[in-house]
Write a protein that holds these residues in place. Structure first.
Motif, PDB file in Angstrom:
ATOM      1  N   ARG A   8       0.650  -1.351   0.069  1.00  0.00           N
ATOM      2  CA  ARG A   8       0.168   0.050  -0.029  1.00  0.00           C
ATOM      3  C   ARG A   8       0.728   0.837  -0.027  1.00  0.00           C
ATOM      4  O   ARG A   8       2.169   1.138   0.288  1.00  0.00           O
ATOM      5  CB  ARG A   8      -0.665  -0.394   0.721  1.00  0.00           C
ATOM      6  CG  ARG A   8      -0.220   0.301   2.319  1.00  0.00           C
ATOM      7  CD  ARG A   8      -1.200   0.110   3.794  1.00  0.00           C
ATOM      8  NE  ARG A   8      -0.683   0.728   4.918  1.00  0.00           N
ATOM      9  CZ  ARG A   8      -0.394   1.988   5.142  1.00  0.00           C
ATOM     10  NH1 ARG A   8      -0.485   2.990   4.183  1.00  0.00           N
ATOM     11  NH2 ARG A   8       0.186   2.253   6.378  1.00  0.00           N
ATOM     12  N   HIS A   9       0.490   3.107  -0.518  1.00  0.00           N
ATOM     13  CA  HIS A   9       1.318   4.017  -0.917  1.00  0.00           C
ATOM     14  C   HIS A   9       0.378   4.506   0.742  1.00  0.00           C
ATOM     15  O   HIS A   9      -0.188   4.160   1.317  1.00  0.00           O
ATOM     16  CB  HIS A   9       0.571   4.542  -1.686  1.00  0.00           C
ATOM     17  CG  HIS A   9       1.130   4.233  -3.197  1.00  0.00           C
ATOM     18  ND1 HIS A   9       0.231   3.276  -3.622  1.00  0.00           N
ATOM     19  CD2 HIS A   9       2.424   4.061  -3.256  1.00  0.00           C
ATOM     20  CE1 HIS A   9       1.172   3.122  -5.023  1.00  0.00           C
ATOM     21  NE2 HIS A   9       2.046   3.579  -4.341  1.00  0.00           N
ATOM     22  N   ILE A  10       1.666   4.820   1.844  1.00  0.00           N
ATOM     23  CA  ILE A  10       1.669   5.463   2.773  1.00  0.00           C
ATOM     24  C   ILE A  10       1.288   7.421   2.086  1.00  0.00           C
ATOM     25  O   ILE A  10       1.883   7.509   1.581  1.00  0.00           O
ATOM     26  CB  ILE A  10       2.298   5.431   3.190  1.00  0.00           C
ATOM     27  CG1 ILE A  10       2.731   4.044   4.134  1.00  0.00           C
ATOM     28  CG2 ILE A  10       1.851   6.882   4.577  1.00  0.00           C
ATOM     29  CD1 ILE A  10       4.195   3.560   4.595  1.00  0.00           C
ATOM     30  N   GLU A  11       0.036   7.547   1.935  1.00  0.00           N
ATOM     31  CA  GLU A  11      -0.413   9.498   2.017  1.00  0.00           C
ATOM     32  C   GLU A  11       0.352  10.437   3.625  1.00  0.00           C
ATOM     33  O   GLU A  11      -0.280   9.429   4.655  1.00  0.00           O
ATOM     34  CB  GLU A  11      -1.952   9.085   2.294  1.00  0.00           C
ATOM     35  CG  GLU A  11      -1.834   8.125  -0.012  1.00  0.00           C
ATOM     36  CD  GLU A  11      -2.067   9.117  -0.529  1.00  0.00           C
ATOM     37  OE1 GLU A  11      -1.649  10.184  -0.661  1.00  0.00           O
ATOM     38  OE2 GLU A  11      -1.542   8.018  -1.966  1.00  0.00           O
ATOM     39  N   ASP A  13      -2.055  12.835   4.043  1.00  0.00           N
ATOM     40  CA  ASP A  13      -3.121  12.753   4.875  1.00  0.00           C
ATOM     41  C   ASP A  13      -4.353  11.962   4.123  1.00  0.00           C
ATOM     42  O   ASP A  13      -4.807  12.058   3.140  1.00  0.00           O
ATOM     43  CB  ASP A  13      -3.926  13.929   4.657  1.00  0.00           C
ATOM     44  CG  ASP A  13      -5.197  14.867   5.322  1.00  0.00           C
ATOM     45  OD1 ASP A  13      -6.021  13.371   5.697  1.00  0.00           O
ATOM     46  OD2 ASP A  13      -5.704  15.392   5.086  1.00  0.00           O
ATOM     47  N   PRO A  14      -4.479  10.666   4.351  1.00  0.00           N
ATOM     48  CA  PRO A  14      -5.313   9.057   3.516  1.00  0.00           C
ATOM     49  C   PRO A  14      -6.684   9.788   3.381  1.00  0.00           C
ATOM     50  O   PRO A  14      -7.145   9.804   2.500  1.00  0.00           O
ATOM     51  CB  PRO A  14      -5.856   8.864   4.304  1.00  0.00           C
ATOM     52  CG  PRO A  14      -4.314   8.455   5.999  1.00  0.00           C
ATOM     53  CD  PRO A  14      -4.101  10.012   6.022  1.00  0.00           C
ATOM     54  N   SER A  15      -7.077  10.458   4.581  1.00  0.00           N
ATOM     55  CA  SER A  15      -8.953  11.212   4.258  1.00  0.00           C
ATOM     56  C   SER A  15      -8.687  12.087   3.434  1.00  0.00           C
ATOM     57  O   SER A  15      -9.968  13.085   3.028  1.00  0.00           O
ATOM     58  CB  SER A  15      -9.502  12.016   5.983  1.00  0.00           C
ATOM     59  OG  SER A  15      -8.646  12.652   6.408  1.00  0.00           O
ATOM     60  N   PRO A  32       2.004  10.257  -2.555  1.00  0.00           N
ATOM     61  CA  PRO A  32       2.702   9.277  -1.234  1.00  0.00           C
ATOM     62  C   PRO A  32       3.872   9.656  -0.259  1.00  0.00           C
ATOM     63  O   PRO A  32       4.625  10.019  -1.275  1.00  0.00           O
ATOM     64  CB  PRO A  32       2.419   8.132  -1.542  1.00  0.00           C
ATOM     65  CG  PRO A  32       1.824   8.657  -2.563  1.00  0.00           C
ATOM     66  CD  PRO A  32       2.466   9.776  -3.260  1.00  0.00           C
TER      67      PRO A  32
END
Length: 141
Positions: A8-11, A13-15, A32
């Protein structure tokens, strides 16, 4: 050798709604900041505040990575990492594109391609996944 799992990519701010982009963030700000995966029951990650683009290779045993897309200098480089976190290949810029920056990586017609941008234009480097040699350099639009 087992395959990587749960990539998975790490964002940052995922929201955040990237589609609407209410804060009008730049492409660089929307990148990301990392990638994570599991291999043989262990968790691995690459995390850089200046951005990380990562693509699992088709065999799911390695990951192509561009650190610092659009950056210049040491923050910007490209490589292929094994599922166990070791670097397998460093992708060197061709001499004529040394001042360019890596900005993306993905497959084109089943070839792993790293993309460079600089004052001489945008270019696609088609890479041999086994040894990291560049077998084709093409202008990219």
């Amino acid at each position: 050798m087992t395959k990587l799992q749960k990539f998975r990519h790490i964002e940052l701010d995922p929201s955040y709604d990237k589609t609407q982009n209410p804060k009008r963030l730049t492409v660089r700000e929307l990148l990301p900041v990392g990638a994570s995966w599991e291999h043989n029951g262990q968790k691995y990650e690459v995390l850089k505040p200046w951005g990380v683009l990562a693509v699992p290779l088709n065999d799911f045993r390695s990951i192509a990575i561009v650190e610092g897309p659009f950056e210049t200098g040491q923050k910007n480089h490209a490589y292929v990492m094994n599922a166990n976190g070791s670097v397998r290949l460093e992708i060197d810029k061709p001499r004529e594109l040394i001042t360019s920056s890596f900005y993306d990586v993905y497959y084109v017609a089943s070839a792993l391609c790293f993309f460079l941008s600089g004052s001489s234009g945008d270019f696609r480097l088609s890479i041999n996944e086994i040894d990291g040699t560049i077998f084709k350099i093409s202008p990219s639009r």
